[in-house]
Design a protein around this motif. Structure first.
Motif, PDB file in Angstrom:
ATOM      1  N   TRP A  63       0.835  -1.208   0.000  1.00 16.94           N
ATOM      2  CA  TRP A  63       0.000   0.000   0.000  1.00 16.94           C
ATOM      3  C   TRP A  63       0.866   1.252   0.000  1.00 16.94           C
ATOM      4  O   TRP A  63       0.491   2.276  -0.597  1.00 16.94           O
ATOM      5  CB  TRP A  63      -0.968  -0.001   1.182  1.00 16.94           C
ATOM      6  CG  TRP A  63      -0.361   0.105   2.541  1.00 16.94           C
ATOM      7  CD1 TRP A  63      -0.079  -0.909   3.404  1.00 16.94           C
ATOM      8  CD2 TRP A  63       0.033   1.313   3.218  1.00 16.94           C
ATOM      9  NE1 TRP A  63       0.458  -0.422   4.556  1.00 16.94           N
ATOM     10  CE2 TRP A  63       0.540   0.939   4.483  1.00 16.94           C
ATOM     11  CE3 TRP A  63      -0.001   2.666   2.888  1.00 16.94           C
ATOM     12  CZ2 TRP A  63       1.014   1.847   5.411  1.00 16.94           C
ATOM     13  CZ3 TRP A  63       0.481   3.603   3.804  1.00 16.94           C
ATOM     14  CH2 TRP A  63       0.972   3.180   5.044  1.00 16.94           C
ATOM     15  N   ALA A  64       2.046   1.170   0.641  1.00 19.33           N
ATOM     16  CA  ALA A  64       2.952   2.314   0.636  1.00 19.33           C
ATOM     17  C   ALA A  64       3.577   2.503  -0.746  1.00 19.33           C
ATOM     18  O   ALA A  64       3.785   3.628  -1.205  1.00 19.33           O
ATOM     19  CB  ALA A  64       4.042   2.124   1.690  1.00 19.33           C
ATOM     20  N   PHE A 219      -4.242 -13.363  -5.219  1.00 14.27           N
ATOM     21  CA  PHE A 219      -5.592 -12.851  -4.985  1.00 14.27           C
ATOM     22  C   PHE A 219      -5.669 -12.163  -3.627  1.00 14.27           C
ATOM     23  O   PHE A 219      -4.853 -12.395  -2.736  1.00 14.27           O
ATOM     24  CB  PHE A 219      -6.636 -13.969  -5.084  1.00 14.27           C
ATOM     25  CG  PHE A 219      -6.476 -15.098  -4.100  1.00 14.27           C
ATOM     26  CD1 PHE A 219      -7.015 -15.030  -2.819  1.00 14.27           C
ATOM     27  CD2 PHE A 219      -5.805 -16.262  -4.464  1.00 14.27           C
ATOM     28  CE1 PHE A 219      -6.882 -16.077  -1.919  1.00 14.27           C
ATOM     29  CE2 PHE A 219      -5.664 -17.318  -3.567  1.00 14.27           C
ATOM     30  CZ  PHE A 219      -6.195 -17.225  -2.299  1.00 14.27           C
ATOM     31  N   TYR A 220      -6.665 -11.306  -3.492  1.00 14.01           N
ATOM     32  CA  TYR A 220      -6.915 -10.577  -2.252  1.00 14.01           C
ATOM     33  C   TYR A 220      -8.391 -10.189  -2.210  1.00 14.01           C
ATOM     34  O   TYR A 220      -8.938  -9.790  -3.245  1.00 14.01           O
ATOM     35  CB  TYR A 220      -6.045  -9.308  -2.182  1.00 14.01           C
ATOM     36  CG  TYR A 220      -6.094  -8.655  -0.818  1.00 14.01           C
ATOM     37  CD1 TYR A 220      -5.143  -8.951   0.152  1.00 14.01           C
ATOM     38  CD2 TYR A 220      -7.112  -7.770  -0.504  1.00 14.01           C
ATOM     39  CE1 TYR A 220      -5.222  -8.358   1.405  1.00 14.01           C
ATOM     40  CE2 TYR A 220      -7.185  -7.188   0.750  1.00 14.01           C
ATOM     41  CZ  TYR A 220      -6.237  -7.492   1.701  1.00 14.01           C
ATOM     42  OH  TYR A 220      -6.309  -6.918   2.951  1.00 14.01           O
ATOM     43  N   ASP A 249       3.848 -10.372  -1.383  1.00 16.12           N
ATOM     44  CA  ASP A 249       3.407  -9.072  -1.882  1.00 16.12           C
ATOM     45  C   ASP A 249       2.036  -8.694  -1.321  1.00 16.12           C
ATOM     46  O   ASP A 249       1.287  -7.947  -1.924  1.00 16.12           O
ATOM     47  CB  ASP A 249       3.361  -9.072  -3.410  1.00 16.12           C
ATOM     48  CG  ASP A 249       2.397 -10.127  -3.968  1.00 16.12           C
ATOM     49  OD1 ASP A 249       1.813 -10.888  -3.161  1.00 16.12           O
ATOM     50  OD2 ASP A 249       2.221 -10.187  -5.194  1.00 16.12           O
ATOM     51  N   GLU A 250       1.720  -9.258  -0.139  1.00 15.66           N
ATOM     52  CA  GLU A 250       0.463  -8.981   0.560  1.00 15.66           C
ATOM     53  C   GLU A 250      -0.758  -9.519  -0.182  1.00 15.66           C
ATOM     54  O   GLU A 250      -1.878  -9.033   0.002  1.00 15.66           O
ATOM     55  CB  GLU A 250       0.306  -7.477   0.835  1.00 15.66           C
ATOM     56  CG  GLU A 250       1.404  -6.931   1.732  1.00 15.66           C
ATOM     57  CD  GLU A 250       1.192  -5.476   2.096  1.00 15.66           C
ATOM     58  OE1 GLU A 250       0.067  -4.984   1.952  1.00 15.66           O
ATOM     59  OE2 GLU A 250       2.161  -4.832   2.524  1.00 15.66           O
ATOM     60  N   VAL A 313      10.700 -16.208   2.847  1.00 12.27           N
ATOM     61  CA  VAL A 313      11.843 -15.312   2.804  1.00 12.27           C
ATOM     62  C   VAL A 313      11.428 -13.905   3.181  1.00 12.27           C
ATOM     63  O   VAL A 313      12.109 -13.204   3.925  1.00 12.27           O
ATOM     64  CB  VAL A 313      12.488 -15.321   1.398  1.00 12.27           C
ATOM     65  CG1 VAL A 313      13.539 -14.220   1.290  1.00 12.27           C
ATOM     66  CG2 VAL A 313      13.115 -16.673   1.121  1.00 12.27           C
ATOM     67  N   GLY A 314      10.253 -13.475   2.654  1.00 14.06           N
ATOM     68  CA  GLY A 314       9.760 -12.144   2.978  1.00 14.06           C
ATOM     69  C   GLY A 314       9.557 -11.979   4.463  1.00 14.06           C
ATOM     70  O   GLY A 314       9.890 -10.946   5.050  1.00 14.06           O
ATOM     71  N   ILE A 315       9.006 -13.017   5.114  1.00 16.70           N
ATOM     72  CA  ILE A 315       8.772 -12.956   6.549  1.00 16.70           C
ATOM     73  C   ILE A 315      10.098 -12.870   7.295  1.00 16.70           C
ATOM     74  O   ILE A 315      10.255 -12.100   8.235  1.00 16.70           O
ATOM     75  CB  ILE A 315       7.970 -14.190   7.011  1.00 16.70           C
ATOM     76  CG1 ILE A 315       6.548 -14.118   6.436  1.00 16.70           C
ATOM     77  CG2 ILE A 315       7.926 -14.280   8.533  1.00 16.70           C
ATOM     78  CD1 ILE A 315       5.749 -15.365   6.650  1.00 16.70           C
TER      79      ILE A 315
END
Length: 357
Positions: A63-64, A219-220, A249-250, A313-315
């Motif tokens: 979102w940022a 998806f989101y 990527d959220e 990895v992101g976590i």
């Protein structure tokens, strides 16, 4: 447990009333494995931005990233202030080290920002400095004057409080500018959480005899359902459903496998995979068709664990940057030693380039 966590997360988003925008700037000296300067920003304790002496300011949440994509000047503003703070911290460190062992490790921190209660409208600011693990200076948010917390900070306090217009600048920032920026971030974050993103859906198979996986990703939100049908009716026999997992990527991913060992090739046309997403009226349907199957027989490690590994990895990266090694001095038998302590990583955007004297 995962579903419970997601439920609690969304409940927190929906009902939390106190929000925070925090910045932490850290200057180091004598630490070869650390940048000379690093800074990070958090909104509601979630890291949203980062910069250091080797990297320009960059957003850390989707979102940022979307926000600065639509307002490039916003990121430029942070980059300029990151550089300005870096220069100010370097000069401050040089001044603070005078009369001490200049080769020994030293750390200067500034934690600042504000809080906002979106139910009562109450706002509260904070701004404080620490040096080598001890409180050094703080801003009194009632008088907007600096307070020396160490005798070494008295001269700096006097000089900073004497700067013309400094009190009014501090007052305006913590009463107006910082809360307004926090409200903008919270509004953008909430809008981002309420979005809907359709997935890409694929049929995957490891080997010709392996089950066929119907795989949906990116998806989101995570309120989704996926199943196999035969002749338009949902089936459970020979079907194994996986959990909904986060991407880095959220967005989310999920899969549902169909055992085809007992299904004749001429009957494949009777089967299809259905994906349903909250907020989207039409189902996404993919037919069981040999021509649509994507297979990977080069390396099992390349099969759709890619997004899963990416998420892990992101976590790990977020966990790492959520903390920073902070040196703390203490006396033990008359011998001064340095040890590591983990603190939360948060940053500062109130830029007035104040320098310790």
């Amino acid at each position: 447990m995962r579903k419970l966590f997601v439920l609690l997360f969304f409940c927190n988003v929906a009902f939390a009333v106190r929000h925070s925008l925090k910045y932490l700037l850290i200057g180091t000296s004598g630490l070869p494995d650390f940048p000379e300067f690093m800074a990070t920003a958090t909104v509601d304790e979630v890291q949203v931005g980062y910069c250091d002496s080797n990297k320009k300011a960059e957003p850390k949440q989707e979102w940022a990233k979307e926000l600065v994509k639509n307002d490039s000047g916003h990121l430029d503003w942070y980059s300029e202030r990151c550089l300005l703070h870096q220069q100010a911290f370097r000069l401050s460190m040089d001044n603070l080290k005078q009369g001490s062992d200049t080769e020994a490790p030293h750390v200067l921190q500034r934690l600042t920002g504000c809080e906002w209660d979106d139910e009562t409208g109450e706002t509260k600011g904070f701004d404080q400095f620490g040096y080598d693990g001890e409180d050094f200076m703080a801003l009194d948010l009632k008088t907007f004057l600096w307070i020396a917390l160490k005798s070494e900070a008295v001269n700096t306090k006097v000089n900073w409080n004497a700067i013309k217009g400094q009190i009014q600048d501090n007052k305006n920032y913590y009463i107006n500018n910082c809360p307004d920026l926090l409200k903008r971030y919270v509004h953008h974050w909430r809008s981002f959480l309420q979005r809907t993103e359709k997935p890409s859906v694929s049929l995957l198979q490891r080997t010709p005899s392996s089950p066929i996986s119907c795989f949906a990703t990116h998806f989101y939100p995570d309120r989704a359902e996926m199943f196999w049908r035969k002749d338009g009716e949902e089936i459970h026999e020979g079907v194994e459903k996986g959990e909904i997992l986060p991407n880095n990527d959220e967005t989310f991913q999920m899969s549902v496998e169909l055992n085809i060992s007992s299904i004749k090739l001429e009957d494949w046309k009777r089967y299809d995979c259905v994906f349903q997403l909250s907020g989207i009226k039409d189902d996404l349907i993919i037919k069981l068709n040999k021509a649509l199957i994507r297979t990977n027989r080069v390396s099992p490690s390349e099969f759709p664990v890619g997004p899963v590994v990416g998420a892990v990895v992101g976590i790990v990266v977020l966990v790492f940057v959520a903390g920073v090694f902070f040196w703390i001095k203490y006396s033990n038998g008359g011998e001064e030693k340095l040890f590591y302590s983990i603190i939360k990583f948060q940053m500062n955007t109130h830029i007035n380039a104040l320098i310790f004297l």
